[in-house]
Design a protein around this motif. Structure first.
Motif, PDB file in Angstrom:
ATOM      1  N   UNK A 115      45.129  38.267  37.331  1.00  0.00           N
ATOM      2  CA  UNK A 115      44.717  37.697  38.598  1.00  0.00           C
ATOM      3  C   UNK A 115      44.040  38.687  39.526  1.00  0.00           C
ATOM      4  N   UNK A 116      44.492  38.732  40.766  1.00  0.00           N
ATOM      5  CA  UNK A 116      43.807  39.494  41.806  1.00  0.00           C
ATOM      6  C   UNK A 116      43.899  41.001  41.654  1.00  0.00           C
ATOM      7  N   UNK A 117      44.644  41.492  40.675  1.00  0.00           N
ATOM      8  CA  UNK A 117      44.540  42.925  40.397  1.00  0.00           C
ATOM      9  C   UNK A 117      43.111  43.269  39.976  1.00  0.00           C
ATOM     10  N   UNK A 118      42.369  42.262  39.541  1.00  0.00           N
ATOM     11  CA  UNK A 118      40.945  42.432  39.240  1.00  0.00           C
ATOM     12  C   UNK A 118      40.192  43.006  40.432  1.00  0.00           C
ATOM     13  N   UNK A 119      40.626  42.686  41.637  1.00  0.00           N
ATOM     14  CA  UNK A 119      39.935  43.150  42.836  1.00  0.00           C
ATOM     15  C   UNK A 119      39.869  44.673  42.904  1.00  0.00           C
ATOM     16  N   UNK A 120      40.916  45.348  42.429  1.00  0.00           N
ATOM     17  CA  UNK A 120      40.887  46.812  42.427  1.00  0.00           C
ATOM     18  C   UNK A 120      39.740  47.334  41.557  1.00  0.00           C
ATOM     19  N   UNK A 121      39.495  46.671  40.448  1.00  0.00           N
ATOM     20  CA  UNK A 121      38.439  47.104  39.528  1.00  0.00           C
ATOM     21  C   UNK A 121      37.059  46.828  40.134  1.00  0.00           C
ATOM     22  N   UNK A 122      36.872  45.629  40.676  1.00  0.00           N
ATOM     23  CA  UNK A 122      35.573  45.282  41.253  1.00  0.00           C
ATOM     24  C   UNK A 122      35.235  46.198  42.411  1.00  0.00           C
ATOM     25  N   UNK A 123      36.192  46.456  43.281  1.00  0.00           N
ATOM     26  CA  UNK A 123      35.930  47.341  44.421  1.00  0.00           C
ATOM     27  C   UNK A 123      35.705  48.771  43.944  1.00  0.00           C
ATOM     28  N   UNK A 124      36.389  49.202  42.880  1.00  0.00           N
ATOM     29  CA  UNK A 124      36.104  50.523  42.312  1.00  0.00           C
ATOM     30  C   UNK A 124      34.641  50.635  41.919  1.00  0.00           C
ATOM     31  N   UNK A 125      34.108  49.593  41.293  1.00  0.00           N
ATOM     32  CA  UNK A 125      32.688  49.608  40.918  1.00  0.00           C
ATOM     33  C   UNK A 125      31.805  49.762  42.150  1.00  0.00           C
ATOM     34  N   UNK A 126      32.122  49.055  43.213  1.00  0.00           N
ATOM     35  CA  UNK A 126      31.350  49.174  44.458  1.00  0.00           C
ATOM     36  C   UNK A 126      31.429  50.600  44.992  1.00  0.00           C
ATOM     37  N   UNK A 127      32.614  51.180  44.988  1.00  0.00           N
ATOM     38  CA  UNK A 127      32.781  52.534  45.515  1.00  0.00           C
ATOM     39  C   UNK A 127      32.037  53.561  44.661  1.00  0.00           C
ATOM     40  N   UNK A 128      31.956  53.321  43.370  1.00  0.00           N
ATOM     41  CA  UNK A 128      31.150  54.216  42.536  1.00  0.00           C
ATOM     42  C   UNK A 128      29.674  54.132  42.911  1.00  0.00           C
ATOM     43  N   UNK A 129      29.202  52.933  43.217  1.00  0.00           N
ATOM     44  CA  UNK A 129      27.809  52.788  43.668  1.00  0.00           C
ATOM     45  C   UNK A 129      27.597  53.467  45.015  1.00  0.00           C
ATOM     46  N   UNK A 130      28.630  53.449  45.856  1.00  0.00           N
ATOM     47  CA  UNK A 130      28.552  54.179  47.125  1.00  0.00           C
ATOM     48  C   UNK A 130      28.420  55.670  46.858  1.00  0.00           C
ATOM     49  N   UNK A 349      48.703  49.710  45.635  1.00  0.00           N
ATOM     50  CA  UNK A 349      48.264  48.961  44.456  1.00  0.00           C
ATOM     51  C   UNK A 349      47.813  47.569  44.809  1.00  0.00           C
ATOM     52  N   UNK A 350      48.164  46.603  43.966  1.00  0.00           N
ATOM     53  CA  UNK A 350      47.762  45.222  44.192  1.00  0.00           C
ATOM     54  C   UNK A 350      48.671  44.314  43.373  1.00  0.00           C
ATOM     55  N   UNK A 351      48.765  43.073  43.826  1.00  0.00           N
ATOM     56  CA  UNK A 351      49.417  42.054  43.019  1.00  0.00           C
ATOM     57  C   UNK A 351      48.366  41.052  42.572  1.00  0.00           C
ATOM     58  N   UNK A 352      48.771  40.146  41.723  1.00  0.00           N
ATOM     59  CA  UNK A 352      47.828  39.155  41.240  1.00  0.00           C
ATOM     60  C   UNK A 352      48.545  37.878  40.868  1.00  0.00           C
ATOM     61  N   UNK A 353      47.900  36.746  41.152  1.00  0.00           N
ATOM     62  CA  UNK A 353      48.477  35.466  40.793  1.00  0.00           C
ATOM     63  C   UNK A 353      47.354  34.484  40.534  1.00  0.00           C
ATOM     64  N   UNK A 354      47.423  33.816  39.408  1.00  0.00           N
ATOM     65  CA  UNK A 354      46.554  32.680  39.141  1.00  0.00           C
ATOM     66  C   UNK A 354      47.352  31.733  38.258  1.00  0.00           C
TER      67      UNK A 354
END
Length: 415
Positions: A115-130, A349-354
């Protein structure tokens, strides 16, 4: 839960749970409690373990009892728990069943939707682009993507920090009907945004915290545009593989590697409990579609919290990582949310639920301790508390009484 109240939980519950993709019956805005303190991470203690109890047989036994108690009270089919502190015995145990029909036992090697633990990965990609100078955190999203309401004012920082004011598409009634009427149907990012953009913005960017999956769909599209790669390919090449994570997947559709656990949800058109392993998580995409397992999330917890890959190379530069871990108040006591990551009583960290699955992956820098919880239901306890939160609270009460991972129920959060 009746079919009239079955909604993908968001609103108050999502603000409380911080990382869930699912939402409460009435929907609604983020919690409006008095401002909480800006959570911060304590500096590591000299021994690195003073904030966490040693994993003696007695402590492990207390953990067993605490986990089983939550399982009974919240009617959780199966759960796997991992607790690791350098220099101390590990605690890795599974309880219950992965599949109620077959009786397959829950085990630590199963793939699980996170679930939303995915957000950590997506934002990491953004920060790498930064870090690469391709984008800036204070750039408006409108510089990169057309058609975003308030796109000339909402920054990438606002999106990653859940302060954009954009309506959460997963609260839209039309979206809920479309998903639950055909859980295996694919959704495109553009379709998801359309559900959000039919609603007016809720507030001007930066005014307050309001958890919205819409933010991550936009950031996923940004990564694709500026990297020239599909989001899943970018994450595999630049985040997952360098972290040494061999069982973490960003699926294109409803594929689910085996062995995996069956999931159970009541977020259905009828309100009855259904199996969800075959549901298509494309509706969550950059906000929550990923799959992983216990060992990989053990690795990821420290990697995300430090910004450093296991081989010592930087995943994200120190200056950008510092901004990531600046966690302004959320309105939830004891909880701050930075850039795609939270700090709850020192646990980062993060939690996730779907539907059918929940996860919790957190790291306590003061003790270098990691906790991962994976379970195969998202059915809330007494209609308002995520079961992953119950496990996080019960586990940390045993191992780190000065740092109890606790997120209040919506009633408590909105008083």
């Amino acid at each position: 839960m009746s079919h009239t109240s079955a909604m993908l939980r968001s609103g108050a519950v999502i603000a409380v749970a911080l990382g869930t993709l699912t939402v409460p019956p009435a929907g609604g805005a983020a919690a409006s409690a008095p401002p909480a303190f800006a959570a911060s991470s304590p500096a590591p203690s000299p021994s690195g373990t003073q904030d966490v109890r040693d994993m003696t047989p007695a402590v492990a036994g207390r953990l067993d009892a605490a986990v089983r108690k939550v399982m009974r009270e919240a009617d959780v089919p199966g759960v796997t728990v991992g607790v690791w502190t350098p220099g101390r015995p590990d605690y890795v145990r599974s309880f219950g069943v992965a599949n109620k029909d077959t009786g397959q036992k829950m085990s630590s090697d199963l793939y699980m939707r996170i679930g939303s633990e995915t957000k950590m990965f997506t934002v990491t990609a953004v920060l790498q682009l930064v870090d690469q100078g391709k984008v800036g955190l204070d750039d408006p999203i409108g510089e990169y993507l057309d058609g975003v309401p308030n796109g000339d004012r909402i920054t990438l920082r606002d999106l990653a920090g859940m302060r954009s004011g954009l309506f959460n598409y997963s609260e839209d009634k039309g979206f809920f009907k479309a998903l639950t009427s055909d859980p295996q149907r694919p959704f495109t990012p553009q379709e998801l945004l359309a559900y959000s953009f039919r609603h007016p913005v809720m507030f001007q960017p930066g005014q307050k915290f309001s958890y919205s999956n819409t933010n991550l769909i936009l950031l996923g599209l940004l990564v694709e545009k500026e990297s020239g790669q599909r989001l899943g390919d970018y994450l595999q090449e630049h985040v997952i593989a360098p972290a040494g994570m061999k069982h973490t997947v960003f699926p294109a559709g409803n594929e689910f590697p085996g062995p995996h656990a069956q999931g159970y949800t009541d977020q259905t058109a009828t309100g009855k409990v259904e199996e969800t392993a075959g549901w298509n998580p494309s509706w969550a995409w950059a906000a929550g579609a990923m799959i992983s397992d216990l060992d990989d999330l053990h690795t990821w917890a420290r990697t995300a919290a430090t910004g450093v890959f296991p081989d010592g190379t930087a995943m994200v530069g120190p200056a950008v990582q510092k901004q990531r871990l600046t966690t302004p108040p959320t309105g939830i006591p004891g909880a701050g949310y930075g850039l795609g990551i939270f700090d709850v009583q020192g646990w980062i960290g993060h939690n996730g639920s779907l539907p059918g699955y929940e996860a919790l992956t957190v790291y306590l820098p003061s003790a270098r301790t990691t906790v991962v919880v994976l379970l195969n239901t998202d059915i809330t306890y007494r209609g308002n508390t995520e079961p992953s939160t119950l496990f996080g609270r019960a586990i940390t009460r045993v191992i780190s009484p000065a740092h109890v991972f606790d997120l209040p129920t919506p009633a408590a959060a909105t008083r």
